[in-house]
Design a protein around this motif. Structure first.
Motif, mmCIF file in Angstrom:
data_model
loop_
_atom_site.group_PDB
_atom_site.id
_atom_site.type_symbol
_atom_site.label_atom_id
_atom_site.label_comp_id
_atom_site.label_asym_id
_atom_site.label_seq_id
_atom_site.Cartn_x
_atom_site.Cartn_y
_atom_site.Cartn_z
ATOM 1 N N LEU A 34 1.159 -1.329 -0.189
ATOM 2 C CA LEU A 34 0.069 0.200 0.343
ATOM 3 C C LEU A 34 0.930 1.396 0.103
ATOM 4 O O LEU A 34 0.148 2.427 -0.432
ATOM 5 N N VAL A 35 2.126 1.126 0.612
ATOM 6 C CA VAL A 35 3.371 2.208 0.825
ATOM 7 C C VAL A 35 3.805 2.527 -0.052
ATOM 8 O O VAL A 35 3.324 3.452 -1.588
ATOM 9 N N THR A 36 4.199 1.450 -0.823
ATOM 10 C CA THR A 36 4.315 1.569 -2.434
ATOM 11 C C THR A 36 3.928 1.817 -3.674
ATOM 12 O O THR A 36 4.175 2.595 -4.238
ATOM 13 N N ASP A 37 2.992 1.207 -3.378
ATOM 14 C CA ASP A 37 1.469 1.359 -4.569
ATOM 15 C C ASP A 37 0.973 2.717 -4.810
ATOM 16 O O ASP A 37 1.088 3.166 -5.961
ATOM 17 N N PHE A 38 0.916 2.935 -4.123
ATOM 18 C CA PHE A 38 0.142 4.547 -3.264
ATOM 19 C C PHE A 38 0.517 5.813 -2.873
ATOM 20 O O PHE A 38 0.484 6.782 -2.602
ATOM 21 N N GLY A 39 1.637 5.400 -2.478
ATOM 22 C CA GLY A 39 3.074 6.658 -1.581
ATOM 23 C C GLY A 39 1.927 7.303 -0.688
ATOM 24 O O GLY A 39 2.477 8.473 -0.199
ATOM 25 N N VAL A 40 1.129 6.253 0.399
ATOM 26 C CA VAL A 40 0.190 7.380 1.304
ATOM 27 C C VAL A 40 1.228 7.309 2.568
ATOM 28 O O VAL A 40 2.987 6.232 2.498
ATOM 29 N N ASP A 41 1.095 7.921 3.233
ATOM 30 C CA ASP A 41 1.782 8.031 4.886
ATOM 31 C C ASP A 41 2.065 6.140 5.457
ATOM 32 O O ASP A 41 0.839 6.311 6.027
#
Length: 230
Positions: A34-41
């Motif tokens: 999720l962090v890698t694909d969408f760049g979320v915090d």
């Protein structure tokens, strides 16, 4: 049915374990995709329990939206398998009940002077034929599920015109799949495909009909023999 129940219980247990492990690892470790694909915090990632289907990683994006990725793992496969076993078990149970009911009703009217061996074979054929019918209904549903995307049924073009849209419907009496739609020019089409449920359904009817015909012949001969003796 027992196998389906055990698989469903295993699905719940697997879901609880996977969710507990994910929560122990934290959002960054369990939801790195999720962090890698969408760049979320990474600190905003939340793990939501979706038992018995694993868990969901969810976080707010920088543009104010919401991103989520489901982690069902083996639970989805377990659910599909358990549902399949439950459907098969229900079909088998229905087939056994139908076969038992039909053969008992016919056996109750059996002539006491009839040929018991032939009678038993006739009732056995009728029971087998009736038993097969519910199984073919399940087979038809599986066939529709496997081919609902139209692959192998719907044509790519009709009269040289590309297909614009289509839908696949299942008929159960007799079992068949029908692809209906229209082309880019507005031409409507309909294609019907018969698979193993159709031929299995017909085979069940034929076997039951042969058994019934054999039973009728035995009863008629028995009555004639009884009348001649009188």
């Amino acid at each position: 049915m027992v196998i389906a129940l055990l698989l469903h219980v295993a699905q719940w247990v697997t879901s609880w374990i996977s969710t507990a492990l994910a929560q122990a690892r934290g959002g960054v470790g369990a939801c790195s995709d999720l962090v890698t694909d969408f760049g979320v915090d990474p600190d905003a990632v939340e793990i939501i329990d979706r038992a018995p289907f694993g868990f969901v990683c969810q976080a707010s994006t920088y543009d104010g939206g919401t991103a989520m990725i489901e982690h069902s793992g083996a639970t989805s496969a377990m659910f599909i398998t358990s549902a399949g076993f439950a459907a098969l078990g229900s079909a088998v149970l229905l087939g056994v009940l139908l076969a038992f009911t039909v053969t008992r009703l016919l056996a109750s009217a059996r002539s006491p002077r009839g040929d018991g061996g032939v009678d038993r074979w006739a009732l056995l054929l009728i029971g087998i034929g009736v038993f097969v019918l519910p199984l073919m209904m399940i087979g038809q549903h599986l066939q529709w599920y496997a081919k609902s995307d139209g692959f192998g049924i719907c044509p790519e073009s009709v009269s040289g015109n590309d297909v614009l849209g289509f839908s696949v419907t299942a008929d159960y009496l007799p079992p068949s799949l029908t692809c209906s739609g229209d082309t880019v020019t507005g031409q409507e089409f309909s294609v019907t495909q018969y698979g193993f449920p159709f031929y299995g359904f017909l085979a069940g009817l034929v076997v039951a009909a042969v058994g019934l015909a054999l039973l009728i012949i035995v009863r008629v001969r028995s009555r004639r023999r009884k009348g001649a003796e009188v």
